[in-house]
Design a protein around this motif. Sequence first.
Motif, PDB file in Angstrom:
ATOM      1  N   PHE A 130      36.114  46.341  35.449  1.00  0.00           N
ATOM      2  CA  PHE A 130      37.053  47.600  35.140  1.00  0.00           C
ATOM      3  C   PHE A 130      36.069  49.057  35.128  1.00  0.00           C
ATOM      4  CE2 PHE A 130      39.703  44.271  33.258  1.00  0.00           C
ATOM      5  CZ  PHE A 130      40.891  44.629  34.153  1.00  0.00           C
ATOM      6  N   LEU A 131      34.811  49.121  34.532  1.00  0.00           N
ATOM      7  CA  LEU A 131      34.173  50.249  34.443  1.00  0.00           C
ATOM      8  C   LEU A 131      33.848  50.636  36.100  1.00  0.00           C
ATOM      9  CD1 LEU A 131      31.431  49.784  31.678  1.00  0.00           C
ATOM     10  CD2 LEU A 131      33.604  51.173  31.786  1.00  0.00           C
ATOM     11  N   ILE A 132      33.565  49.721  37.069  1.00  0.00           N
ATOM     12  CA  ILE A 132      33.513  50.228  38.595  1.00  0.00           C
ATOM     13  C   ILE A 132      34.635  50.259  39.222  1.00  0.00           C
ATOM     14  CG2 ILE A 132      32.414  49.368  40.708  1.00  0.00           C
ATOM     15  CD1 ILE A 132      30.329  47.900  38.814  1.00  0.00           C
ATOM     16  N   GLY A 156      41.540  50.622  33.125  1.00  0.00           N
ATOM     17  CA  GLY A 156      41.723  49.117  32.596  1.00  0.00           C
ATOM     18  C   GLY A 156      43.095  48.544  33.185  1.00  0.00           C
ATOM     19  N   GLU A 194      38.369  49.948  38.205  1.00  0.00           N
ATOM     20  CA  GLU A 194      39.504  50.563  37.397  1.00  0.00           C
ATOM     21  C   GLU A 194      39.028  51.121  36.202  1.00  0.00           C
ATOM     22  OE1 GLU A 194      41.951  52.542  36.991  1.00  0.00           O
ATOM     23  OE2 GLU A 194      42.587  51.624  38.712  1.00  0.00           O
ATOM     24  N   PRO A 195      38.544  51.989  35.921  1.00  0.00           N
ATOM     25  CA  PRO A 195      38.156  52.528  34.616  1.00  0.00           C
ATOM     26  C   PRO A 195      39.085  52.977  33.655  1.00  0.00           C
ATOM     27  CG  PRO A 195      37.226  54.024  36.166  1.00  0.00           C
ATOM     28  CD  PRO A 195      38.091  53.150  37.065  1.00  0.00           C
ATOM     29  N   ILE A 253      34.274  43.778  31.947  1.00  0.00           N
ATOM     30  CA  ILE A 253      33.805  45.034  31.422  1.00  0.00           C
ATOM     31  C   ILE A 253      33.058  45.902  32.720  1.00  0.00           C
ATOM     32  CG2 ILE A 253      32.406  46.482  30.089  1.00  0.00           C
ATOM     33  CD1 ILE A 253      32.771  44.554  27.601  1.00  0.00           C
ATOM     34  N   ILE A 254      32.372  45.162  33.427  1.00  0.00           N
ATOM     35  CA  ILE A 254      31.687  45.715  34.470  1.00  0.00           C
ATOM     36  C   ILE A 254      32.511  46.084  35.754  1.00  0.00           C
ATOM     37  CG2 ILE A 254      29.818  45.299  36.262  1.00  0.00           C
ATOM     38  CD1 ILE A 254      28.428  43.646  34.071  1.00  0.00           C
ATOM     39  N   ILE A 299      38.309  49.129  26.597  1.00  0.00           N
ATOM     40  CA  ILE A 299      37.374  49.265  27.936  1.00  0.00           C
ATOM     41  C   ILE A 299      38.485  48.498  29.048  1.00  0.00           C
ATOM     42  CG2 ILE A 299      35.539  48.513  29.271  1.00  0.00           C
ATOM     43  CD1 ILE A 299      33.422  49.390  27.047  1.00  0.00           C
ATOM     44  N   VAL A 338      41.101  52.977  28.581  1.00  0.00           N
ATOM     45  CA  VAL A 338      40.678  53.984  27.648  1.00  0.00           C
ATOM     46  C   VAL A 338      41.986  55.321  27.872  1.00  0.00           C
ATOM     47  CG1 VAL A 338      38.966  55.739  27.153  1.00  0.00           C
ATOM     48  CG2 VAL A 338      38.368  53.483  27.953  1.00  0.00           C
TER      49      VAL A 338
END
Length: 354
Positions: free
Chosen positions: A328-330, A335, A332-333, A325-326, A273, A277
Amino acid sequence: MIYREAGQFKINYQSDSAILPIVQDRMFMIGLMVVSFLVIPVLGSDYFLAGILTPFLILSLAALGLNILTGYAGQLSLGSAAFMAVGAFATYNFMIRIPGIPLLLALVLGGLMAALVGILFGLPSLRIKGFYLAVATLAAQFFIEWALTKFGWFTNYSSSGVISAPEMQVFGIVIDSAAKKYLFTLAIVALLTLAAKNMVRSSLGRSWMAVRDMDVAAEVIGIPILKTKLLAFAISSFYCGIAGALWAFVLLGTVDPQAFDLHRSFQVLFMIIVGGVGSILGSYLGAAFIVLLPIVLNLIGQLFHGAVSTQFLSNMEMMLFGGLIIFFLIVEPLGLARLWQIAKEKLRMWPFPH
């Protein structure tokens, strides 16, 4: 100014489909391999080799295995540590029950056993996906850990449930020092990384990505869903199995089933993550971040001469993991690997604005 493609013409299909089509990238990779294989083993201390680089390489291999399954094939999994455990304990049993078996052959057989278990627990992916598939692989995590603890045959009836690695030899060379263990791990990881890079660029890799994007459309255009998904589970589990065997034999020397618990699975998931990914480079960047962050926090704690407690640093480590993690998920998914790719694109155009 030095990162330019001007004058680098692709005049045949081989040069157009090269893994590293830019000369500067090839020079950097050659230099990195020379430093990794020749310079670091000579100049690096035992702590640097055994405490930082070796776990980084092993965790990178485990993250690479999960990235093949989740990043390229789109199949969620929370059982990476379980497949690492299968590879470790299978390799151990091959070595103690088949006298004289070569170490490399035992590693491959252990990886194949992990691949078989991965196929077994990958069968539900033919009917379920997303959260439900993650729960199915989570069941694999609990079941395999329970089986290795419950049945003494897997640990050669050890009263403590701990297995100890036999003497490791490769082509008559005893692997007993930090430098030899590092080089052995580096050679295996480099070879498997090259294989993974070629796989994701092949027709199999394109099939994985088609299934990831939309499995119904992939089936309509003739991609065999059963074969493609099970191959992803098998190859991913094989990589995780090899990583588990290296973790048990090369890094620790002794290990028990609790070393491959759910926390280890989440750790590998956090790596892809944060790192990215669906990216080979992202597996390495995520592993480097996971390995180096606790070390950096400890160094910061030492600067305050004990004023910051280790418990606070441990909690800060988990908070940083969760926050990143939060983030990058929001934001830049893809990473850290995507951020590195953007930086390279900017460098190739600099100083021009277009």
